[in-house]
Design a protein around this motif. Structure first.
Motif, short mmCIF file in Angstrom:
data_model
loop_
_atom_site.label_atom_id
_atom_site.label_comp_id
_atom_site.label_asym_id
_atom_site.label_seq_id
_atom_site.Cartn_x
_atom_site.Cartn_y
_atom_site.Cartn_z
N SER A 38 0.50 -0.84 0.26
CA SER A 38 0.12 -0.21 -0.08
C SER A 38 0.87 1.50 0.27
O SER A 38 0.50 2.69 -0.94
N ASP A 41 4.01 2.46 -5.54
CA ASP A 41 2.97 2.68 -6.98
C ASP A 41 3.69 1.31 -7.53
O ASP A 41 4.63 1.03 -7.96
N GLU A 54 0.81 8.00 -0.60
CA GLU A 54 -0.10 9.17 -1.01
C GLU A 54 -1.24 7.80 -1.87
O GLU A 54 -2.58 8.50 -2.16
N ASN A 55 -1.11 7.32 -1.97
CA ASN A 55 -2.59 6.15 -2.08
C ASN A 55 -3.25 6.42 -0.83
O ASN A 55 -4.54 6.40 -1.45
N VAL A 58 -4.69 9.82 -2.14
CA VAL A 58 -5.85 9.18 -2.69
C VAL A 58 -7.06 8.40 -2.91
O VAL A 58 -8.25 9.10 -3.16
N MET A 59 -7.12 7.78 -1.84
CA MET A 59 -8.23 7.53 -1.41
C MET A 59 -9.12 8.10 -1.21
O MET A 59 -10.73 7.86 -1.15
N ASP A 62 -10.93 9.74 -3.75
CA ASP A 62 -11.60 8.95 -5.13
C ASP A 62 -12.73 8.47 -5.32
O ASP A 62 -13.46 8.30 -3.90
N THR A 254 -9.31 -2.45 -9.69
CA THR A 254 -7.81 -1.50 -9.82
C THR A 254 -6.91 -2.89 -9.77
O THR A 254 -5.70 -2.44 -10.38
N ASN A 260 -2.92 -1.85 -10.61
CA ASN A 260 -2.69 -0.65 -9.72
C ASN A 260 -2.69 -1.68 -8.17
O ASN A 260 -3.75 -1.04 -7.31
N GLY A 262 -0.98 -1.71 -5.92
CA GLY A 262 0.01 -0.59 -4.34
C GLY A 262 -1.96 0.05 -3.90
O GLY A 262 -2.02 -0.37 -2.75
N TYR A 263 -2.36 0.60 -4.91
CA TYR A 263 -4.22 1.08 -4.71
C TYR A 263 -4.79 0.66 -4.19
O TYR A 263 -5.79 1.22 -2.88
N THR A 266 -4.14 -0.77 -0.92
CA THR A 266 -4.57 0.38 0.35
C THR A 266 -6.29 0.33 0.48
O THR A 266 -6.13 0.14 1.92
#
Length: 291
Positions: A38, A41, A54-55, A58-59, A62, A254, A260, A262-263, A266
Motif C-alpha cells: 500500500s 506504486d 500517497e495511495n 488518493v483513496m 476517490d 483496480t 494498480n 498498490g492502490y 490500500t
C-alpha cells in the motif's frame, strides 16, 4: 504443581506448530506484504516505486471508492436485518413438530450448498426480459410493461438482495434451529402452567434464549455482507452504470484490470479497518455482559 501444569501445556506445542507455520505463511505474511504494497506504486509488470501515503490520499479523494463503499453499506443495510428475521422465521417453521419437518429443513438449506456461479446463472436465466420465467409469471397475472431487472438500478438491487437471501438464509436458519432445540422444554411447560400465551412464550423465553446466537449470526452476517462480490459480479457486473458495484469489485478491478496493485492494497486495508471496528463494536457489549 505449577511446574507440572506448565509441562502439561507444553505437550500441545508440537501439535500446534504445523498449524502455526501454515497460518504464518498463508495469513500473516500476506497481510504484512499487503500493508507494504500500500506504500508503493506497483503494477503487475513494473517495479515498485515507494510513494509513502500517497495511495491513502488518493483513496480519500476517490469518488469511485466512496460510491463503491456506499453500495456495499447499502447492501449490508438491506440484507442483514432481513436475513436475521427471515432465518429466525424459517427456523421456527422447521422446528415445528410436523410430518414434513424434514422437508422444511432440507428445502430451506439446499440452496446454501449451491455454488455462486449456479445461483447467478439461475437468476439471470429467470429474470430475462420477454421470455424469462419471472416476467412470464408477471404477465400472466396482468402486469403490464416489461421489467428489465438487471438494467434498472432499483430492480437490480432487488434482484441481488433476493438472490442473496435465498442462497444464504439456510445456513443462518440452521444456526437458529440448533439454538431453538437447545432451549429447555421445562421453561415452556412452566410458562404454560402460569397461563402464558404463545406470543408471550416467544417474546419472554424464545428471544432471550436466542440472544447469544443472534449476536454471532449478526456479526457473521455483517462481515459476510461487507465482503460481497461474486454474485454481484456475475449477475449485474456492478451495473447499471456502477450502481451496484461493491467495494471488493472495485478493489479487484483496480488491482487486476488497471494493474494498480498498490492502490488496491490500500483500499483492502481500509475495508479491513472498517470490519475490525465493526467487530469490536459488536463484541464489546457481549464481553461487558459476560463480565
Amino acid at each position: 504443581m505449577k511446574n507440572k501444569s506448565w509441562l502439561q501445556d507444553m505437550k500441545a506445542v508440537p501439535f500446534l506448530i504445523p498449524f502455526f507455520i501454515v497460518y504464518m505463511i498463508f495469513t500473516i505474511f500476506p497481510v504484512i506484504k499487503g500493508l507494504e504494497m500500500s506504500f508503493y506504486d506497483w503494477s503487475l509488470i513494473g517495479k515498485l516505486d515507494f510513494i509513502g501515503l500517497e495511495n491513502f490520499k488518493v483513496m480519500f479523494s476517490d469518488s469511485y471508492f466512496w460510491r463503491s463503499l456506499g453500495n456495499t453499506t447499502l447492501f449490508v443495510i438491506l440484507t442483514t436485518p432481513t436475513m436475521m428475521v427471515l432465518a429466525l422465521g424459517l427456523a421456527l417453521l422447521a422446528n415445528l413438530n410436523t410430518k414434513i419437518q424434514t422437508f422444511f429443513r432440507g428445502a430451506y438449506f439446499i440452496p446454501s450448498i449451491l455454488s455462486v456461479a449456479v445461483i447467478s446463472f439461475l437468476a439471470i436465466f429467470m429474470l430475462q426480459p420477454y421470455n424469462g420465467f419471472v416476467n412470464t409469471i408477471l404477465h400472466s397475472i396482468g402486469v403490464e410493461g416489461e421489467p428489465f431487472w438487471l438494467a434498472d438500478k432499483y430492480l437490480a438491487w432487488i434482484t441481488i438482495v433476493v438472490v442473496t437471501l435465498w442462497w444464504t438464509v439456510g445456513t443462518n436458519m440452521i444456526l437458529f434451529l440448533v439454538a431453538l432445540q437447545d432451549i429447555p422444554e421445562s421453561l415452556y411447560e412452566a410458562s404454560e402452567i402460569d397461563g402464558a400465551t404463545r406470543w408471550q412464550q416467544f417474546w419472554y423465553i424464545t428471544l432471550p434464549q436466542l440472544k447469544p446466537i443472534s449476536k454471532v449470526i449478526l456479526l457473521l452476517q455483517v462481515l459476510a455482507s461487507f465482503k460481497v462480490f461474486a454474485q454481484i459480479m456475475l449477475i449485474t457486473g456492478g451495473g447499471p452504470g456502477g450502481a451496484t458495484r461493491p467495494l471488493i469489485q472495485y478493489i479487484y478491478e483496480t488491482g487486476f484490470t488497471q494493474n494498480n496493485l498498490g492502490y488496491a492494497a490500500t483500499m483492502s486495508f481500509a475495508l479491513f479497518f472498517i470490519l475490525l471496528i465493526l467487530s469490536i463494536i459488536q463484541l464489546r457489549p457481549q464481553r461487558t455482559g459476560e463480565s
